[in-house]
Design a protein around this motif. Structure first.
Motif, PDB file in Angstrom:
ATOM      1  N   MET A 289     -35.179   4.455  -0.702  1.00  0.00           N
ATOM      2  CA  MET A 289     -34.561   5.276   0.181  1.00  0.00           C
ATOM      3  C   MET A 289     -34.195   4.565   1.384  1.00  0.00           C
ATOM      4  N   GLU A 290     -35.182   4.004   1.941  1.00  0.00           N
ATOM      5  CA  GLU A 290     -35.035   2.951   3.275  1.00  0.00           C
ATOM      6  C   GLU A 290     -34.189   1.936   3.008  1.00  0.00           C
ATOM      7  N   LEU A 291     -34.079   1.249   1.871  1.00  0.00           N
ATOM      8  CA  LEU A 291     -33.124   0.278   1.650  1.00  0.00           C
ATOM      9  C   LEU A 291     -32.073   0.588   1.667  1.00  0.00           C
ATOM     10  N   PHE A 292     -31.699   1.795   0.776  1.00  0.00           N
ATOM     11  CA  PHE A 292     -30.055   2.282   0.616  1.00  0.00           C
ATOM     12  C   PHE A 292     -29.699   2.815   2.090  1.00  0.00           C
ATOM     13  N   GLN A 293     -30.406   3.299   2.772  1.00  0.00           N
ATOM     14  CA  GLN A 293     -30.135   3.963   3.999  1.00  0.00           C
ATOM     15  C   GLN A 293     -29.764   2.654   5.161  1.00  0.00           C
ATOM     16  N   ASN A 294     -30.525   1.744   4.973  1.00  0.00           N
ATOM     17  CA  ASN A 294     -30.006   0.529   5.784  1.00  0.00           C
ATOM     18  C   ASN A 294     -28.848  -0.017   5.083  1.00  0.00           C
ATOM     19  N   ASN A 295     -28.581  -0.191   3.910  1.00  0.00           N
ATOM     20  CA  ASN A 295     -27.358  -0.655   3.529  1.00  0.00           C
ATOM     21  C   ASN A 295     -26.099   0.270   3.598  1.00  0.00           C
ATOM     22  N   MET A 296     -26.239   1.624   3.697  1.00  0.00           N
ATOM     23  CA  MET A 296     -25.350   2.291   4.168  1.00  0.00           C
ATOM     24  C   MET A 296     -24.906   2.029   5.578  1.00  0.00           C
ATOM     25  N   ALA A 297     -25.853   1.934   6.350  1.00  0.00           N
ATOM     26  CA  ALA A 297     -25.517   1.474   7.918  1.00  0.00           C
ATOM     27  C   ALA A 297     -24.652   0.274   8.056  1.00  0.00           C
ATOM     28  N   LEU A 298     -25.091  -0.592   7.074  1.00  0.00           N
ATOM     29  CA  LEU A 298     -24.227  -1.835   7.277  1.00  0.00           C
ATOM     30  C   LEU A 298     -22.905  -1.660   6.768  1.00  0.00           C
ATOM     31  N   LEU A 299     -22.687  -0.571   5.951  1.00  0.00           N
ATOM     32  CA  LEU A 299     -21.350  -0.192   5.565  1.00  0.00           C
ATOM     33  C   LEU A 299     -20.484   0.869   6.778  1.00  0.00           C
ATOM     34  N   GLY A 300     -21.257   1.100   7.786  1.00  0.00           N
ATOM     35  CA  GLY A 300     -20.725   2.032   8.727  1.00  0.00           C
ATOM     36  C   GLY A 300     -20.811   3.473   8.004  1.00  0.00           C
ATOM     37  N   GLU A 301     -21.785   3.789   7.220  1.00  0.00           N
ATOM     38  CA  GLU A 301     -21.895   5.196   6.749  1.00  0.00           C
ATOM     39  C   GLU A 301     -23.228   5.945   7.336  1.00  0.00           C
ATOM     40  N   PRO A 302     -23.081   6.591   8.009  1.00  0.00           N
ATOM     41  CA  PRO A 302     -24.205   7.711   8.639  1.00  0.00           C
ATOM     42  C   PRO A 302     -24.752   8.450   7.498  1.00  0.00           C
ATOM     43  N   VAL A 303     -26.238   8.812   7.268  1.00  0.00           N
ATOM     44  CA  VAL A 303     -26.659   9.195   6.132  1.00  0.00           C
ATOM     45  C   VAL A 303     -27.878  10.306   6.756  1.00  0.00           C
ATOM     46  N   THR A 304     -27.709  11.525   6.306  1.00  0.00           N
ATOM     47  CA  THR A 304     -28.641  12.481   6.438  1.00  0.00           C
ATOM     48  C   THR A 304     -29.808  12.459   5.665  1.00  0.00           C
ATOM     49  N   VAL A 305     -31.147  12.395   6.221  1.00  0.00           N
ATOM     50  CA  VAL A 305     -32.612  12.206   5.326  1.00  0.00           C
ATOM     51  C   VAL A 305     -32.905  13.604   5.329  1.00  0.00           C
ATOM     52  N   LEU A 306     -32.971  14.007   4.185  1.00  0.00           N
ATOM     53  CA  LEU A 306     -33.577  15.343   3.585  1.00  0.00           C
ATOM     54  C   LEU A 306     -35.061  15.205   3.505  1.00  0.00           C
ATOM     55  N   THR A 307     -35.757  16.437   3.675  1.00  0.00           N
ATOM     56  CA  THR A 307     -36.982  16.540   3.693  1.00  0.00           C
ATOM     57  C   THR A 307     -37.476  16.461   2.056  1.00  0.00           C
ATOM     58  N   PRO A 308     -38.535  16.031   1.542  1.00  0.00           N
ATOM     59  CA  PRO A 308     -38.913  16.047   0.416  1.00  0.00           C
ATOM     60  C   PRO A 308     -38.845  17.502  -0.331  1.00  0.00           C
TER      61      PRO A 308
END
Length: 373
Positions: A289-308
């Motif tokens: 999750m952390e890696l993917f979120q960081n990579n989406m940020a590199l692509l200029g893509e904001p991501v909402t993190v959902l609770t478990p």
């Protein structure tokens, strides 16, 4: 190893594949096939994989349209899961045409950039909407040796985290004794009355559970004629909970006890049958999750993190996540979309969605780069 440079190469490869990925996605969209019958989709995906030098295994876990395409021999084993079945009457109203294209784009880009540093897999997974090929594939150990399994689902928003409901659909059938409804000597035993009593009992039963639970269903058989006391009545239920353990050990036994109690009270008999396999709840891996979120940020893509505990739908990807680290985020393809609707099917075939799938493919392949040793 300069992983940032490798990620830039991944982005370039996916961009170069844009026409091919669009062609794959739109071919699937205009040729929707139901679960287990995805012959055109499987043929297209395996052909493009073989042309790119992937080795191919077909007919996996009893599914003719399941396959494993791989490239590489050593290093981390990263799988990109492709889904490609459609819905009856709605076509690709869950966007599996986009999932297949994204996963192929990620698998091809990762293989091209990682080269001999890793093994890239495109795993073709049929029938997600019905029997769930990943259930049998997980039981057969297909995912056990993987470093990670990745799949991106089209949606209304960019989301990561959350979970899915564990589900084990149940068919409940009551049996009575038929007779003419106007008979003065034999009133028969009404199976439909028993089924209606059982159905009405589901709502109060749901209030007894200590975890979030879904009990819903339809009556699929209620008799043959209005002047004959129904001999057989049947319902199909979707029974869901936030964990497969609670579902199997608490919820389903309670549903069966309710059915048995109604049968005893009405003089009927009852049978219960799981008409589809158990889909386990999804476990999103925190590191992925952390890696993917960081990579989406590199692509200029904001991501909402959902609770478990934020559950949405059910998927056989959950079964994969119980065997190997798994990631199943959402990628926005339009606003105010709800899956399994005509509007979603239209969105999945839109020009906008064909551009959006590139972001999903890039983010998955970039996350795979992060997993290189």
């Amino acid at each position: 190893m300069n992983k940032q440079a490798l990620k830039e190469q991944v982005i370039a490869v996916v961009d170069a594949m844009a026409p091919e990925l669009k062609e794959i996605s739109l071919f699937l969209h205009t040729n929707p096939e139901l679960g287990g019958q995805e012959y055109k989709a499987a043929q297209l995906l395996t052909e493009v994989a073989e042309r790119s030098g992937f080795s191919l295994q077909s007919n996996i876990s009893g599914y003719e349209t399941a396959f494993i395409a791989s490239k590489g021999s050593t290093g981390p084993k990263i799988a990109f899961l492709a889904e490609y079945d459609a819905l009856p009457g709605l076509g690709h109203a869950c966007g599996h045409n986009l999932i297949a294209a994204m996963s192929w784009g990620a698998a091809a880009a990762f293989a091209a950039v990682a080269a001999d540093r890793a093994v890239s897999y495109l795993i073709g997974c049929p029938a997600e909407e019905t029997t769930g090929a990943k259930v049998a594939m997980a039981e057969d150990g297909i995912f056990d040796s993987l470093t990670a399994a990745l799949i991106v689902h089209p949606a209304a928003n960019n989301n990561i985290g959350g979970t899915s409901y564990a589900t084990h659909p149940l068919k409940v059938t009551f049996y009575g004794r038929p007779t003419h409804v106007a008979s003065k000597t034999d009133k028969g035993v009404n199976a439909l009355d028993a089924l209606v009593m059982f159905y009405q009992g589901l709502k109060p039963l749901r209030q007894t559970f200590t975890q979030e639970t879904i009990l819903a269903g339809i009556i699929t058989k209620g008799g043959t004629a209005p002047n004959i006391v129904p001999e057989e009545a049947e319902a199909k239920l979707t029974v869901r909970a936030l964990s497969s353990e609670y579902l199997e050990e608490t919820v389903l036994p309670a549903v069966r006890r309710l059915a048995d109690g109604v049968a005893a009270a009405t003089g009927t008999t009852v049978t219960t049958l799981h008409y589809e396999p158990l889909f386990k709840e999804l476990i999103n891996d925190l590191r992925l999750m952390e890696l993917f979120q960081n990579n989406m940020a590199l692509l200029g893509e904001p991501v909402t993190v959902l609770t478990p505990e934020d559950a949405g739908g059910s998927t056989d990807v959950g079964n994969v996540s119980h065997r190997t680290p798994t990631l199943h985020p959402d990628l926005a393809i339009g606003c105010n979309l709800v899956a399994h609707t005509p509007d979603f099917a239209v969105a999945a075939g839109s020009d906008y969605a064909q551009k959006r799938l590139l972001a999903g493919a890039k983010a998955m392949a970039m996350t795979a780069i992060d997993l290189l040793d």
